[in-house]
Design an enzyme around this catalytic site. Structure first.
Site, PDB file in Angstrom:
ATOM      1  N   SER A   1      -5.343   3.428  -2.737  1.00 16.67           N
ATOM      2  CA  SER A   1      -5.149   4.527  -1.759  1.00 16.67           C
ATOM      3  C   SER A   1      -3.966   5.411  -2.172  1.00 16.67           C
ATOM      4  CB  SER A   1      -5.014   3.996  -0.333  1.00 16.67           C
ATOM      5  OG  SER A   1      -4.273   2.812  -0.229  1.00 16.67           O
TER       6      SER A   1
ATOM      7  N   GLY B   1      -0.655   0.549  -3.342  1.00 15.49           N
ATOM      8  CA  GLY B   1       0.207   0.355  -4.503  1.00 15.49           C
ATOM      9  C   GLY B   1      -0.618   0.446  -5.772  1.00 15.49           C
ATOM     10  N   LEU B   2       0.094   0.458  -6.883  1.00 13.99           N
ATOM     11  CA  LEU B   2      -0.555   0.592  -8.189  1.00 13.99           C
ATOM     12  C   LEU B   2      -1.476  -0.584  -8.485  1.00 13.99           C
ATOM     13  CD1 LEU B   2       2.575   1.657 -10.294  1.00 13.99           C
ATOM     14  CD2 LEU B   2       0.654   3.145  -9.633  1.00 13.99           C
ATOM     15  N   SER B   3      -2.405  -0.373  -9.398  1.00 12.62           N
ATOM     16  CA  SER B   3      -3.210  -1.482  -9.905  1.00 12.62           C
ATOM     17  C   SER B   3      -2.263  -2.509 -10.531  1.00 12.62           C
ATOM     18  CB  SER B   3      -4.194  -0.956 -10.958  1.00 12.62           C
ATOM     19  OG  SER B   3      -4.940  -2.016 -11.491  1.00 12.62           O
ATOM     20  N   GLY B   4      -2.448  -3.766 -10.173  1.00  9.94           N
ATOM     21  CA  GLY B   4      -1.593  -4.826 -10.717  1.00  9.94           C
ATOM     22  C   GLY B   4      -0.301  -5.027  -9.955  1.00  9.94           C
ATOM     23  N   SER B   5      -0.088  -4.236  -8.887  1.00  7.33           N
ATOM     24  CA  SER B   5       1.168  -4.397  -8.136  1.00  7.33           C
ATOM     25  C   SER B   5       1.164  -5.700  -7.330  1.00  7.33           C
ATOM     26  CB  SER B   5       1.409  -3.195  -7.209  1.00  7.33           C
ATOM     27  OG  SER B   5       0.335  -3.045  -6.294  1.00  7.33           O
ATOM     28  N   GLY B   6      -0.038  -6.194  -6.982  1.00  9.74           N
ATOM     29  CA  GLY B   6      -0.111  -7.456  -6.238  1.00  9.74           C
ATOM     30  C   GLY B   6      -0.815  -7.346  -4.898  1.00  9.74           C
ATOM     31  N   LYS B   7      -1.481  -6.237  -4.651  1.00  5.34           N
ATOM     32  CA  LYS B   7      -2.147  -6.035  -3.348  1.00  5.34           C
ATOM     33  C   LYS B   7      -3.118  -7.171  -3.032  1.00  5.34           C
ATOM     34  CE  LYS B   7      -3.994  -2.099  -4.618  1.00  5.34           C
ATOM     35  NZ  LYS B   7      -3.538  -2.110  -6.030  1.00  5.34           N
ATOM     36  N   SER B   8      -4.046  -7.429  -3.945  1.00  9.01           N
ATOM     37  CA  SER B   8      -5.083  -8.445  -3.688  1.00  9.01           C
ATOM     38  C   SER B   8      -4.460  -9.828  -3.548  1.00  9.01           C
ATOM     39  CB  SER B   8      -6.091  -8.505  -4.832  1.00  9.01           C
ATOM     40  OG  SER B   8      -6.748  -7.287  -4.951  1.00  9.01           O
TER      41      SER B   8
HETATM   42  N1  LIG Z   1      -9.376   4.983 -13.119  1.00  7.54           N
HETATM   43  C1  LIG Z   1      -8.992   3.943 -12.370  1.00  7.54           C
HETATM   44  N2  LIG Z   1      -7.831   4.028 -11.668  1.00  7.54           N
HETATM   45  C2  LIG Z   1      -7.449   2.997 -10.927  1.00  7.54           C
HETATM   46  N3  LIG Z   1      -8.128   1.817 -10.803  1.00  7.54           N
HETATM   47  C3  LIG Z   1      -9.293   1.700 -11.483  1.00  7.54           C
HETATM   48  C4  LIG Z   1      -9.750   2.752 -12.305  1.00  7.54           C
HETATM   49  N4  LIG Z   1     -10.931   2.348 -12.859  1.00  7.54           N
HETATM   50  C5  LIG Z   1     -11.180   1.111 -12.423  1.00  7.54           C
HETATM   51  N5  LIG Z   1     -10.201   0.708 -11.582  1.00  7.54           N
HETATM   52  C6  LIG Z   1     -10.253  -0.566 -10.848  1.00  7.54           C
HETATM   53  O1  LIG Z   1     -10.591  -0.206  -9.521  1.00  7.54           O
HETATM   54  C7  LIG Z   1      -9.626  -0.684  -8.602  1.00  7.54           C
HETATM   55  C8  LIG Z   1      -9.116   0.440  -7.715  1.00  7.54           C
HETATM   56  O2  LIG Z   1     -10.073   0.770  -6.758  1.00  7.54           O
HETATM   57  P1  LIG Z   1      -9.624   1.353  -5.357  1.00  7.54           P
HETATM   58  O3  LIG Z   1     -10.866   1.492  -4.569  1.00  7.54           O
HETATM   59  O4  LIG Z   1      -8.541   0.510  -4.813  1.00  7.54           O
HETATM   60  O5  LIG Z   1      -9.038   2.774  -5.796  1.00  7.54           O
HETATM   61  S1  LIG Z   1      -8.681   4.023  -4.868  1.00  7.54           S
HETATM   62  O6  LIG Z   1      -8.001   3.534  -3.664  1.00  7.54           O
HETATM   63  O7  LIG Z   1      -9.928   4.718  -4.514  1.00  7.54           O
HETATM   64  O8  LIG Z   1      -7.809   4.888  -5.693  1.00  7.54           O
HETATM   65  C9  LIG Z   1      -8.488  -1.216  -9.394  1.00  7.54           C
HETATM   66  O9  LIG Z   1      -8.239  -2.443  -8.764  1.00  7.54           O
HETATM   67  P2  LIG Z   1      -6.789  -2.993  -8.424  1.00  7.54           P
HETATM   68  O10 LIG Z   1      -6.280  -3.398  -9.760  1.00  7.54           O
HETATM   69  O11 LIG Z   1      -7.085  -4.144  -7.530  1.00  7.54           O
HETATM   70  O12 LIG Z   1      -5.944  -1.957  -7.769  1.00  7.54           O
HETATM   71  C10 LIG Z   1      -9.002  -1.370 -10.804  1.00  7.54           C
HETATM   72  O13 LIG Z   1      -9.386  -2.690 -11.017  1.00  7.54           O
HETATM   73  N1  LIG Z   2       5.382 -11.540  -6.541  1.00  5.99           N
HETATM   74  C1  LIG Z   2       4.107 -11.273  -6.851  1.00  5.99           C
HETATM   75  N2  LIG Z   2       3.280 -10.761  -5.919  1.00  5.99           N
HETATM   76  C2  LIG Z   2       1.992 -10.476  -6.238  1.00  5.99           C
HETATM   77  N3  LIG Z   2       1.433 -10.692  -7.453  1.00  5.99           N
HETATM   78  C3  LIG Z   2       2.223 -11.198  -8.413  1.00  5.99           C
HETATM   79  C4  LIG Z   2       3.577 -11.504  -8.161  1.00  5.99           C
HETATM   80  N4  LIG Z   2       4.129 -11.997  -9.295  1.00  5.99           N
HETATM   81  C5  LIG Z   2       3.147 -12.003 -10.221  1.00  5.99           C
HETATM   82  N5  LIG Z   2       1.983 -11.532  -9.696  1.00  5.99           N
HETATM   83  C6  LIG Z   2       0.721 -11.422 -10.444  1.00  5.99           C
HETATM   84  O1  LIG Z   2       0.421 -10.033 -10.600  1.00  5.99           O
HETATM   85  C7  LIG Z   2      -0.989  -9.825 -10.580  1.00  5.99           C
HETATM   86  C8  LIG Z   2      -1.325  -8.870  -9.455  1.00  5.99           C
HETATM   87  O2  LIG Z   2      -2.721  -8.617  -9.498  1.00  5.99           O
HETATM   88  P1  LIG Z   2      -3.531  -8.164  -8.227  1.00  5.99           P
HETATM   89  O3  LIG Z   2      -3.132  -8.970  -7.036  1.00  5.99           O
HETATM   90  O4  LIG Z   2      -4.959  -8.131  -8.617  1.00  5.99           O
HETATM   91  O5  LIG Z   2      -2.951  -6.687  -8.005  1.00  5.99           O
HETATM   92  P2  LIG Z   2      -3.675  -5.421  -7.367  1.00  5.99           P
HETATM   93  O6  LIG Z   2      -4.640  -5.919  -6.333  1.00  5.99           O
HETATM   94  O7  LIG Z   2      -2.552  -4.611  -6.784  1.00  5.99           O
HETATM   95  O8  LIG Z   2      -4.350  -4.734  -8.517  1.00  5.99           O
HETATM   96  C9  LIG Z   2      -1.640 -11.206 -10.360  1.00  5.99           C
HETATM   97  O9  LIG Z   2      -1.995 -11.728 -11.618  1.00  5.99           O
HETATM   98  C10 LIG Z   2      -0.494 -12.017  -9.739  1.00  5.99           C
HETATM   99  O10 LIG Z   2      -0.603 -13.398 -10.000  1.00  5.99           O
END
Ligand SMILES: Nc1ncnc2c1ncn2[C@@H]1O[C@H](COP(=O)(O)OS(=O)(=O)O)[C@@H](OP(=O)(O)O)[C@H]1O
Ligand SMILES: Nc1ncnc2c1ncn2[C@@H]1O[C@H](COP(=O)(O)OP(=O)(O)O)[C@@H](O)[C@H]1O
Length: 199
Positions: free
Chosen positions: A108, A34-41
Site C-alpha cells: 500500500s 511497508g516495503l517488500s521484505g520489511s516484515g509485514k506478513s
Molecule cells: N513490482 C513489484 N513491486 C512490489 N512488489 C511486487 C512487485 N512484483 C511482485 N511483487 C510481489 O507482490 C507483493 C506486493 O503486492 P501488494 O499487493 O502488497 O502491492 S501493492 O500494495 O499493490 O503495492 C510483494 O509482496 P511482499 O514482499 O509481501 O510485500 C512482492 O512479493
Molecule cells: N524483526 C523482524 N520482523 C519481521 N521480519 C523479520 C524480522 N527480522 C527478520 N525478519 C525476516 O524478514 C523477512 C520479512 O519477510 P516478509 O514478512 O515476507 O515481509 P513483507 O511481507 O513485508 O514482504 C522474513 O524472512 C522474516 O523472517
C-alpha cells in the site's frame, strides 16, 4: 468511478455491535504498510496466531495470496496498486463489520490510497501499522529474491527501486523491524489493541 445506480442499501438484522457483544471483543483493521521484505506478513501472521490462541476472531489478508485470486487481474502499475488497495479496503470493512480483527499485509505505497481506506472506517477502527525498515535491510533479507531480480532489470516498477513508497505521516503504530524482534513487534500491537479496548 461508482456505477451504483438503482440499488438500495439494506440494513442488516444483526449489527456489528451485536457481533462484538457476542464475541466479547471489538473489531478493527490492523493495516500494515511497508516495503517488500520489511516484515509485514511475518508480523501480521504472528499477531494473528496470538489472537487465535486467545480465542479472538481474526483473519489475515495477505498481498501475495489476494493477488492469486480476488485481484488476479491487477499488476503493479500505479493505477492497479490503487485499485488493489481500494478493493482490499472494502473487504477489510466487511471483516470489521463481521466482528473480526482483520490484519492486512499489503505494501500500500500511496498515502492518498491509505487515507481513503481510513475514511471508510469509524473512529478508532483503522489502525495503521508502519513497518519501517531501511531498504538496504529489506534487500539483504530478500526472502523471495525479488530485489535481486529488480536490480537485474527482470521486474519493472518494483517498490523502492523504480516505483515510489510514500511513508505514513501519522501511523498509529511504527514497528522498526530492523531494531525490534517479531515478539516485541507483536507486544507493541497488542498494547495498542488493549489501549483501545478492542481486546
Ligand atoms: N513490482 C513489484 N513491486 C512490489 N512488489 C511486487 C512487485 N512484483 C511482485 N511483487 C510481489 O507482490 C507483493 C506486493 O503486492 P501488494 O499487493 O502488497 O502491492 S501493492 O500494495 O499493490 O503495492 C510483494 O509482496 P511482499 O514482499 O509481501 O510485500 C512482492 O512479493
Ligand atoms: N524483526 C523482524 N520482523 C519481521 N521480519 C523479520 C524480522 N527480522 C527478520 N525478519 C525476516 O524478514 C523477512 C520479512 O519477510 P516478509 O514478512 O515476507 O515481509 P513483507 O511481507 O513485508 O514482504 C522474513 O524472512 C522474516 O523472517
Amino acid at each position: 468511478m461508482s456505477k451504483a445506480t438503482n440499488i438500495t442499501w439494506h440494513d442488516a438484522a444483526v449489527t456489528k455491535n451485536d457481533r462484538r457483544a457476542s464475541n466479547g471483543h471489538g473489531s478493527c483493521v490492523l493495516w500494515f504498510t511497508g516495503l517488500s521484505g520489511s516484515g509485514k506478513s511475518t508480523i501480521a501472521n504472528a499477531v494473528s496466531s496470538k489472537l487465535f490462541q486467545q480465542g479472538i476472531n481474526e483473519y489475515v489478508l495477505d498481498g501475495d495470496n489476494i493477488r492469486h485470486g480476488l485481484n488476479q487481474d491487477l499488476g503493479f502499475s500505479d493505477d492497479d496498486r490503487t485499485e488493489n488497495i481500494r478493493r482490499i479496503g472494502e473487504v477489510a470493512k466487511l471483516f470489521v463489520d463481521s466482528g473480526k480483527i482483520v490484519t492486512t499485509a499489503f505494501i500500500s505505497p500511496f498515502r492518498t490510497d491509505r487515507d481513503h481506506i481510513r475514511s471508510l472506517f469509524e473512529e478508532g477502527e483503522f489502525i495503521e501499522v508502519f513497518v519501517e525498515c531501511p531498504i538496504e535491510t529489506c534487500e539483504v533479507r530478500d526472502p523471495k529474491q525479488l530485489y535481486a531480480k529488480a536490480r537485474r532489470g527482470e521486474i519493472k516498477d518494483f517498490t523502492g527501486i523504480d516505483s515510489p513508497y510514500e511513508r505514513p505521516q501519522h501511523p498509529e503504530i511504527i514497528i522498526q523491524s530492523h531494531l525490534l524482534s517479531v515478539d516485541e513487534a507483536v507486544q507493541k500491537i497488542f498494547s495498542k489493541l488493549r489501549e483501545r479496548f478492542i481486546i
